[in-house]
Write an enzyme that holds these catalytic residues in place. Sequence first.
Site, PDB file in Angstrom:
ATOM      1  N   ASN A 138      52.928  46.263  47.257  1.00 54.86           N
ATOM      2  CA  ASN A 138      51.708  47.161  47.215  1.00 54.86           C
ATOM      3  C   ASN A 138      51.129  46.879  45.993  1.00 54.86           C
ATOM      4  OD1 ASN A 138      49.912  49.162  47.140  1.00 54.86           O
ATOM      5  ND2 ASN A 138      51.569  50.781  46.601  1.00 54.86           N
ATOM      6  N   TRP A 139      49.786  46.145  46.119  1.00 53.91           N
ATOM      7  CA  TRP A 139      49.105  45.728  44.977  1.00 53.91           C
ATOM      8  C   TRP A 139      48.045  46.807  44.418  1.00 53.91           C
ATOM      9  CZ3 TRP A 139      46.274  40.338  44.868  1.00 53.91           C
ATOM     10  CH2 TRP A 139      47.087  39.260  44.594  1.00 53.91           C
ATOM     11  N   LYS A 140      48.163  48.053  45.154  1.00 51.22           N
ATOM     12  CA  LYS A 140      47.370  48.989  44.615  1.00 51.22           C
ATOM     13  C   LYS A 140      45.975  48.569  44.072  1.00 51.22           C
ATOM     14  CE  LYS A 140      51.704  51.214  43.221  1.00 51.22           C
ATOM     15  NZ  LYS A 140      52.053  52.052  42.544  1.00 51.22           N
ATOM     16  N   HIS A 148      51.096  57.810  50.432  1.00 57.14           N
ATOM     17  CA  HIS A 148      51.820  57.145  48.994  1.00 57.14           C
ATOM     18  C   HIS A 148      51.683  58.243  47.986  1.00 57.14           C
ATOM     19  CE1 HIS A 148      52.060  54.932  45.277  1.00 57.14           C
ATOM     20  NE2 HIS A 148      52.813  54.069  45.720  1.00 57.14           N
ATOM     21  N   GLU A 158      50.639  58.244  45.012  1.00 51.75           N
ATOM     22  CA  GLU A 158      49.198  58.203  44.359  1.00 51.75           C
ATOM     23  C   GLU A 158      48.134  59.036  45.077  1.00 51.75           C
ATOM     24  OE1 GLU A 158      49.588  54.189  43.108  1.00 51.75           O
ATOM     25  OE2 GLU A 158      51.217  54.604  41.753  1.00 51.75           O
ATOM     26  N   GLU A 165      60.121  56.884  48.317  1.00 51.13           N
ATOM     27  CA  GLU A 165      59.773  56.504  46.843  1.00 51.13           C
ATOM     28  C   GLU A 165      59.868  57.805  46.040  1.00 51.13           C
ATOM     29  OE1 GLU A 165      57.068  52.821  46.946  1.00 51.13           O
ATOM     30  OE2 GLU A 165      55.966  54.447  47.321  1.00 51.13           O
ATOM     31  N   GLY A 191      56.643  53.415  38.986  1.00 50.05           N
ATOM     32  CA  GLY A 191      56.116  52.616  37.567  1.00 50.05           C
ATOM     33  C   GLY A 191      56.648  53.062  36.332  1.00 50.05           C
ATOM     34  N   SER A 226      59.974  51.118  41.052  1.00 55.99           N
ATOM     35  CA  SER A 226      60.418  50.260  39.931  1.00 55.99           C
ATOM     36  C   SER A 226      61.443  49.341  40.250  1.00 55.99           C
ATOM     37  CB  SER A 226      61.095  51.237  39.098  1.00 55.99           C
ATOM     38  OG  SER A 226      60.063  52.063  38.183  1.00 55.99           O
TER      39      SER A 226
HETATM   40  P1  PGA Z   1      56.321  50.418  41.245  1.00 55.21           P
HETATM   41  O1  PGA Z   1      55.430  51.152  42.686  1.00 55.21           O
HETATM   42  O2  PGA Z   1      57.025  49.243  41.810  1.00 55.21           O
HETATM   43  O3  PGA Z   1      55.246  49.860  40.329  1.00 55.21           O
HETATM   44  O4  PGA Z   1      57.224  51.233  40.549  1.00 55.21           O
HETATM   45  C1  PGA Z   1      56.045  51.214  43.748  1.00 55.21           C
HETATM   46  C2  PGA Z   1      55.097  52.117  44.478  1.00 55.21           C
HETATM   47  O5  PGA Z   1      54.214  52.772  44.141  1.00 55.21           O
HETATM   48  O6  PGA Z   1      54.983  51.685  45.841  1.00 55.21           O
END
Ligand code: PGA
Length: 236
Positions: A7-9, A92, A94, A160, A166, A196
């Site tokens: 997931n590049w966001k 997600h 976010e 998640e 993160g 993470s």
């Molecule tokens: P992360 O993000 O690996 O940077 O913790 C995972 C995600 O948000 O899907």
Amino acid sequence: MKHFIANWKMNGSIEALETYCQHLANTKDFLNDSIILALPALYIPKAHQCLKNTPIAIAAQCVSAHKDGAYTGQLSARMFAELGCSYAIIGHSERRETESISSTYNQMLQCIHSGLKPILCIGETLQEKNEMRTIEVLTNQLQPMLTLKQQGHDIWVAYEPRWAIGSGLTPDNNEINIVAEWFKSLSASKFIYGGSVNPNNIENLAECTLDGFLVGGASLDYKLTNQMVNICTHYS
Ligand code: PGA
């Protein structure tokens, strides 16, 4: 092999994408969809071009809850399908700040109607975990998936924990396995872990009852990605 979803966001560049795809070229003997890239929408056509003739699939990071219409700035599931996507991340953490549980249902419905497989993210906050409310929170977030599942649709689920995203923190294997067992008692669908994950902990996490990983930060670097993908090939 365990699935590896990057997931590049909102990161990367066209140049970085080209380099990344070139270095994933040695994965051409892998099973279809063992690697899935969730990219910024504007990079998807380029990725589609670079990845043709590879087993690597492309995912949208989110889709509109609407089929089409006057929704300035939104992108529909059908548009992502037209660009060559075959998956979409839904809910997600976010995005859950501004999206309701019923919106995740409608987004998944749009995906299904457009031929995209939804990957629904669920996860508790640290406070909810400390209050021992993890399963209660996950049950609520999972409800739209279970409804669609009863109608015969296949949806993947990514656990998640919000506090793990993160942060460099992960649940211990026992905690993941408890959630995995709870999930498997409700559905036989694919169960992915995210939060993470990196080359140092993926081997240990791969011992859990999981079908794969959803990786954010560490998936931006092709060297780290290659390391993690190689480790995933050793686990079923
Ligand atoms: P992360 O993000 O690996 O940077 O913790 C995972 C995600 O948000 O899907």
